[in-house]
Design a protein around this motif. Structure first.
Motif, short mmCIF file in Angstrom:
data_model
loop_
_atom_site.label_atom_id
_atom_site.label_comp_id
_atom_site.label_asym_id
_atom_site.label_seq_id
_atom_site.Cartn_x
_atom_site.Cartn_y
_atom_site.Cartn_z
N SER A 266 19.47 32.25 25.38
CA SER A 266 18.96 32.18 26.75
C SER A 266 18.82 33.58 27.35
CB SER A 266 19.86 31.31 27.63
OG SER A 266 21.14 31.87 27.76
N LEU A 267 19.69 34.53 26.96
CA LEU A 267 19.57 35.90 27.45
C LEU A 267 18.29 36.54 26.93
CD1 LEU A 267 23.27 37.12 27.09
CD2 LEU A 267 22.01 36.87 29.24
N ILE A 268 18.02 36.35 25.65
CA ILE A 268 16.79 36.91 25.08
C ILE A 268 15.56 36.21 25.67
CG2 ILE A 268 15.41 37.14 22.97
CD1 ILE A 268 17.92 37.85 21.49
N ASP A 269 15.62 34.91 25.82
CA ASP A 269 14.49 34.19 26.40
C ASP A 269 14.23 34.63 27.84
OD1 ASP A 269 13.91 32.76 24.11
OD2 ASP A 269 15.06 30.99 24.69
N HIS A 270 15.29 34.96 28.57
CA HIS A 270 15.12 35.47 29.93
C HIS A 270 14.37 36.79 29.90
CE1 HIS A 270 16.04 36.61 34.05
NE2 HIS A 270 16.64 37.71 33.63
N TYR A 271 14.75 37.70 29.00
CA TYR A 271 14.03 38.97 28.85
C TYR A 271 12.56 38.70 28.51
CZ TYR A 271 12.25 43.17 26.59
OH TYR A 271 11.45 44.24 26.23
N LEU A 272 12.30 37.83 27.55
CA LEU A 272 10.93 37.56 27.12
C LEU A 272 10.09 36.97 28.25
CD1 LEU A 272 11.54 36.08 23.54
CD2 LEU A 272 11.11 38.46 24.19
N ALA A 273 10.68 36.09 29.04
CA ALA A 273 9.95 35.48 30.16
C ALA A 273 9.58 36.54 31.20
CB ALA A 273 10.78 34.37 30.79
N GLU A 274 10.51 37.44 31.51
CA GLU A 274 10.22 38.51 32.47
C GLU A 274 9.18 39.47 31.92
OE1 GLU A 274 11.11 38.79 35.54
OE2 GLU A 274 12.51 37.10 35.60
N PHE A 275 9.23 39.73 30.64
CA PHE A 275 8.24 40.59 29.99
C PHE A 275 6.85 39.98 30.11
CE2 PHE A 275 5.72 42.23 26.56
CZ PHE A 275 6.19 43.50 26.27
N ARG A 276 6.73 38.70 29.77
CA ARG A 276 5.42 38.03 29.84
C ARG A 276 4.92 37.93 31.28
NH1 ARG A 276 7.65 34.88 25.68
NH2 ARG A 276 8.36 33.32 27.17
N LYS A 277 5.83 37.72 32.21
CA LYS A 277 5.45 37.64 33.62
C LYS A 277 4.79 38.94 34.06
CE LYS A 277 7.52 37.15 38.24
NZ LYS A 277 8.80 36.96 38.98
N THR A 278 5.36 40.07 33.65
CA THR A 278 4.79 41.37 34.02
C THR A 278 3.45 41.57 33.35
OG1 THR A 278 7.01 42.30 34.30
CG2 THR A 278 5.20 43.86 34.01
N MET A 279 3.35 41.27 32.06
CA MET A 279 2.07 41.45 31.35
C MET A 279 1.00 40.54 31.94
SD MET A 279 2.58 43.82 29.10
CE MET A 279 1.31 43.69 27.85
#
Length: 410
Positions: free
Chosen positions: A315-328
């Motif tokens: 869930s920690l990694i998925d949180h990072y990935l979601a924030e990354f995609r949100k910015t992109m």
């Protein structure tokens, strides 16, 4: 007259430097150590209390509180951290890269409340008293805002961050990584003039292979590993050591960005009395161009409590990935390369590179945590890398390796 205390006894022309960058007449200043012994090796970090004259003749003097960094001067640390180069890299992060990120956010109309606010403000710098110098010397100075006065505080490296601090750091990290990739795609001239010139890695050549050979021997003390897995781990750590000594930058890919390289709890401050938790990241002496994976995995395994990491790893990694995609997605960058499956694949394909660095960091961080009389006497005579791995160190190595095996990183 200036009062100076603490380990730094003299900064040449410091009064003139303060007056130039604070734009105030300096009446006196005092210096004192800001970090605990062992918390910072790559630079001398001190707080500066400055008494300045008021803006008008009738005004009372004011007291300002800032932070000053100067290069390490001991031969051993200078050889290890290469301050002539690394100090300049950090200055360039504040002088060029942070302003480029802010310019990119402004020109792309990122809302004020969505802009990255994870860096400490720089108030001024010099790399030498010689204006023509290209490398830093003992007169180099970096002046920073003192965010401790805003209730930012360091975490306890012996414990690690809890879930809230980890999530806040991952959000800031994802935004920074994605912003740099988006800038490279959408405003390549800005990226190539203000960011790209400073992305070569430092020379990381290991000077004492005997210390690291001891790690390979001590890995054989771990319980519960098959002979095949022991051999595999030894090969992975040797390859990771060789990889981290390569002096070339990574080739461009959808996942390469500006990475901190030493992103762990000692280089992060959090403000827990804010909602949500706020983060400040600092010590940009080693940043370079690599896959986002390097910062992400290094941070998680060096800075998050084992219990939280074990329970919330995905869930920690998925949180990072979601924030990354949100910015992109905000910048309308195609997300084809940034699906959860593809980014997890990038992590699984490359995480093994970091195992060697994680074992080194664990040994250094946990070296003083075994208080048996025999080890205490050995520890007083040797550096952390020369000390035998204590049970605390071996337990942490076992935790890291078990997590790597469980998540198919090796």
């Amino acid at each position: 007259m200036s009062e100076q205390t603490g380990p730094l006894t003299e900064i040449r022309n410091f009064t003139e430097f303060l007056e130039q960058h604070l734009n105030r007449k300096v009446l006196e200043y005092s210096l004192k150590a800001l970090t605990k012994p062992g918390d910072n090796f790559g630079a001398v970090v001190q707080s500066v209390d400055v008494k300045v004259a008021g803006n008008d003749l009738s005004d009372e003097p004011e007291h300002l509180h800032v932070v000053v960094k100067t290069p390490v001067t001991s031969p051993y640390l200078a050889e290890l951290f290469k301050p002539a180069i690394s100090f300049v890299k950090e200055v360039r992060f504040y002088s060029d890269i942070i302003p480029a990120v802010k310019q990119f956010e402004q020109t792309t109309n990122v809302p004020e409340d969505e802009r990255l606010d994870a860096f400490i403000q720089s108030l001024g710098w010099r790399i030498s008293l010689d204006p023509s110098a290209q490398s830093a010397d003992s007169d180099a100075v970096l002046l920073l805002e003192n965010v401790k006065l805003q209730n930012f505080a360091n975490g306890d490296k012996s414990i690690g961050f809890g879930r809230d601090e980890a999530m806040a750091t991952l959000k800031a990290l994802a935004k920074f990584h994605a912003l740099c990739i988006a800038m490279r795609r959408l405003q390549p001239e800005l990226f190539n003039t203000k960011v790209n010139p400073y992305l070569l890695p430092l020379d990381a050549t290991t000077k004492n292979d005997k210390q690291f050979e001891s790690i390979y021997r001590e890995l054989r003390l771990l319980d519960g590993l098959s002979p095949e897995m022991r051999n595999k781990i030894e090969n992975v750590t040797r390859n990771g050591k060789e990889y981290n000594e390569i002096l070339t930058r990574a080739p461009d890919s959808p996942y390469t960005t500006v990475v901190h390289k030493d992103l762990w709890i000692n280089n992060i401050m959090t403000k827990r009395d804010a909602t949500p938790t706020k983060v400040k990241i600092y010590d940009f002496q080693s940043f370079y161009f690599e896959s986002f994976m390097h910062d992400l995995i290094f941070f998680l395994f060096t800075s998050v409590q084992n219990s939280d990491l074990k329970s919330n790893f995905k869930s920690l990694i998925d949180h990072y990935l979601a924030e990354f995609r949100k910015t992109m997605d905000f910048f309308k960058c195609p997300l084809d390369d940034y699906t959860s499956e593809k980014m997890w694949s990038e992590i699984r394909d490359k995480a093994h590179i970091l195992l060697f660095r994680l074992l080194i960091r664990a040994k250094v961080t946990k070296a003083n945590h075994d208080s048996t009389p025999q080890l205490h006497e050995v520890n007083k005579r040797n550096s952390p890398m020369e000390r035998p791995a204590s049970k605390v160190v071996l337990d942490q190595w076992k935790f890291i390796i078990d997590m790597f095996i469980e998540n198919a990183f090796i």
